[in-house]
Design an enzyme around this catalytic site. Structure first.
Site, PDB file in Angstrom:
ATOM      1  N   GLN A 133      58.480 -24.861 -86.547  1.00  0.00           N
ATOM      2  CA  GLN A 133      59.745 -25.309 -85.938  1.00  0.00           C
ATOM      3  C   GLN A 133      60.431 -26.403 -86.741  1.00  0.00           C
ATOM      4  O   GLN A 133      61.612 -26.676 -86.529  1.00  0.00           O
ATOM      5  CB  GLN A 133      59.502 -25.834 -84.511  1.00  0.00           C
ATOM      6  CG  GLN A 133      59.070 -24.759 -83.532  1.00  0.00           C
ATOM      7  CD  GLN A 133      58.861 -25.337 -82.153  1.00  0.00           C
ATOM      8  OE1 GLN A 133      57.816 -25.898 -81.864  1.00  0.00           O
ATOM      9  NE2 GLN A 133      59.859 -25.221 -81.293  1.00  0.00           N
TER      10      GLN A 133
ATOM     11  N   HIS B 289      51.815 -21.639 -75.940  1.00  0.00           N
ATOM     12  CA  HIS B 289      53.179 -21.539 -76.472  1.00  0.00           C
ATOM     13  C   HIS B 289      53.225 -22.029 -77.926  1.00  0.00           C
ATOM     14  O   HIS B 289      53.789 -21.355 -78.801  1.00  0.00           O
ATOM     15  CB  HIS B 289      54.131 -22.364 -75.598  1.00  0.00           C
ATOM     16  CG  HIS B 289      55.544 -22.387 -76.079  1.00  0.00           C
ATOM     17  ND1 HIS B 289      56.583 -21.820 -75.377  1.00  0.00           N
ATOM     18  CD2 HIS B 289      56.108 -22.909 -77.211  1.00  0.00           C
ATOM     19  CE1 HIS B 289      57.709 -21.982 -76.051  1.00  0.00           C
ATOM     20  NE2 HIS B 289      57.451 -22.643 -77.169  1.00  0.00           N
ATOM     21  N   GLU B 290      52.586 -23.184 -78.195  1.00  0.00           N
ATOM     22  CA  GLU B 290      52.617 -23.741 -79.558  1.00  0.00           C
ATOM     23  C   GLU B 290      51.799 -22.870 -80.514  1.00  0.00           C
ATOM     24  O   GLU B 290      52.184 -22.646 -81.659  1.00  0.00           O
ATOM     25  CB  GLU B 290      52.099 -25.184 -79.574  1.00  0.00           C
ATOM     26  CG  GLU B 290      52.875 -26.160 -78.701  1.00  0.00           C
ATOM     27  CD  GLU B 290      54.386 -26.125 -78.901  1.00  0.00           C
ATOM     28  OE1 GLU B 290      54.840 -25.737 -79.993  1.00  0.00           O
ATOM     29  OE2 GLU B 290      55.105 -26.468 -77.953  1.00  0.00           O
TER      30      GLU B 290
ATOM     31  N   GLY C 208      56.024 -30.508 -76.829  1.00  0.00           N
ATOM     32  CA  GLY C 208      55.190 -29.795 -77.788  1.00  0.00           C
ATOM     33  C   GLY C 208      56.051 -29.374 -78.971  1.00  0.00           C
ATOM     34  O   GLY C 208      57.240 -29.094 -78.801  1.00  0.00           O
TER      35      GLY C 208
ATOM     36  N   CYS D 172      61.960 -23.582 -75.050  1.00  0.00           N
ATOM     37  CA  CYS D 172      61.501 -23.834 -76.417  1.00  0.00           C
ATOM     38  C   CYS D 172      62.585 -24.603 -77.157  1.00  0.00           C
ATOM     39  O   CYS D 172      63.763 -24.243 -77.065  1.00  0.00           O
ATOM     40  CB  CYS D 172      61.228 -22.501 -77.119  1.00  0.00           C
ATOM     41  SG  CYS D 172      60.693 -22.664 -78.831  1.00  0.00           S
ATOM     42  N   LEU D 173      62.183 -25.642 -77.888  1.00  0.00           N
ATOM     43  CA  LEU D 173      63.166 -26.424 -78.658  1.00  0.00           C
ATOM     44  C   LEU D 173      63.922 -25.543 -79.647  1.00  0.00           C
ATOM     45  O   LEU D 173      65.054 -25.841 -80.003  1.00  0.00           O
ATOM     46  CB  LEU D 173      62.460 -27.557 -79.410  1.00  0.00           C
ATOM     47  CG  LEU D 173      61.950 -28.714 -78.536  1.00  0.00           C
ATOM     48  CD1 LEU D 173      61.007 -29.604 -79.336  1.00  0.00           C
ATOM     49  CD2 LEU D 173      63.112 -29.530 -78.000  1.00  0.00           C
TER      50      LEU D 173
ATOM     51  N   HIS E 266      53.656 -20.027 -81.865  1.00  0.00           N
ATOM     52  CA  HIS E 266      54.541 -20.358 -82.999  1.00  0.00           C
ATOM     53  C   HIS E 266      53.800 -20.167 -84.330  1.00  0.00           C
ATOM     54  O   HIS E 266      54.383 -19.731 -85.315  1.00  0.00           O
ATOM     55  CB  HIS E 266      55.032 -21.802 -82.908  1.00  0.00           C
ATOM     56  CG  HIS E 266      56.230 -21.993 -82.025  1.00  0.00           C
ATOM     57  ND1 HIS E 266      57.447 -21.402 -82.266  1.00  0.00           N
ATOM     58  CD2 HIS E 266      56.398 -22.726 -80.895  1.00  0.00           C
ATOM     59  CE1 HIS E 266      58.313 -21.764 -81.321  1.00  0.00           C
ATOM     60  NE2 HIS E 266      57.701 -22.557 -80.475  1.00  0.00           N
TER      61      HIS E 266
HETATM   62 NI    NI Z   1      58.586 -23.426 -78.769  1.00  0.00          NI
END
Ligand code: NI
Length: 179
Positions: free
Chosen positions: A50, A135-136, A45, A93-94, A139
């Protein structure tokens, strides 16, 4: 084209996101580059902030863990109902490399969004997809998964988070399916 993934401490992750007006070629190009960036990082995701864009858009592809899944694009999403039942699931998370923690969230949500074709979709979602969407979506709402942790847990992570802020921990592809 690969975007640089913005990490914890960058202002862009805390900025207000704007609704997307026309879903035109520029939006399609961003979406295509976001998938490319997400696959390169082995994520499942990725949200626009991000990759440095304050717009209401995220992409998801759960096919590495569920072969019945396919690429999904969420434009101007709105989660308008959260179920009462909650689940504890470990998340990463990235944008917060090396950190993984259990997060409690509602199991079921209702969401409205537009697809890349501009179609309006209204869906009820549960299971892991619900977790990834929440989660996304966070963001886009300037929220990171570590914000959901207890004060104690966050204080234990402080050193690592500071290291990420200083650029001492880099984003690396991992086998953990980060979001
Ligand atoms: Ni994330």
């Amino acid at each position: 084209m690969l975007y640089e993934i913005q990490t914890y401490g960058k202002d862009i992750l805390r900025q207000k996101t704007e609704k997307i007006g026309n879903i035109d070629d520029s939006v399609r190009e961003i979406v295509s580059n976001m998938f490319e960036t997400m696959y390169a990082a082995e994520g499942i995701g990725l949200a626009a902030p991000q990759i440095g864009k304050s717009i209401r858009l995220f992409v998801i592809d759960l096919s590495p863990i569920d072969e019945s899944e396919k690429k999904r694009v969420f434009i101007n999403p709105e989660i308008y109902e959260y179920g009462k039942e909650t689940e504890d699931i470990e998340e990463g998370c990235l944008s917060i490399p090396t950190v993984r923690e259990i997060v409690t969230r509602p199991a079921r949500i209702k969401i409205r969004y537009q697809t890349l074709d501009g179609q309006h979709v209204d869906e009820e979602v549960d299971d892991f997809l619900s977790r990834v969407i929440q989660h996304e979506y966070d963001h886009l709402e300037r929220t990171l998964f570590v914000d959901h942790l207890s004060t104690l847990k966050r204080s234990l992570l402080k050193k690592t988070l500071n290291q990420i802020s200083r650029g001492e921990i880099e984003v690396e592809a991992s086998e953990n399916y980060e979001l």
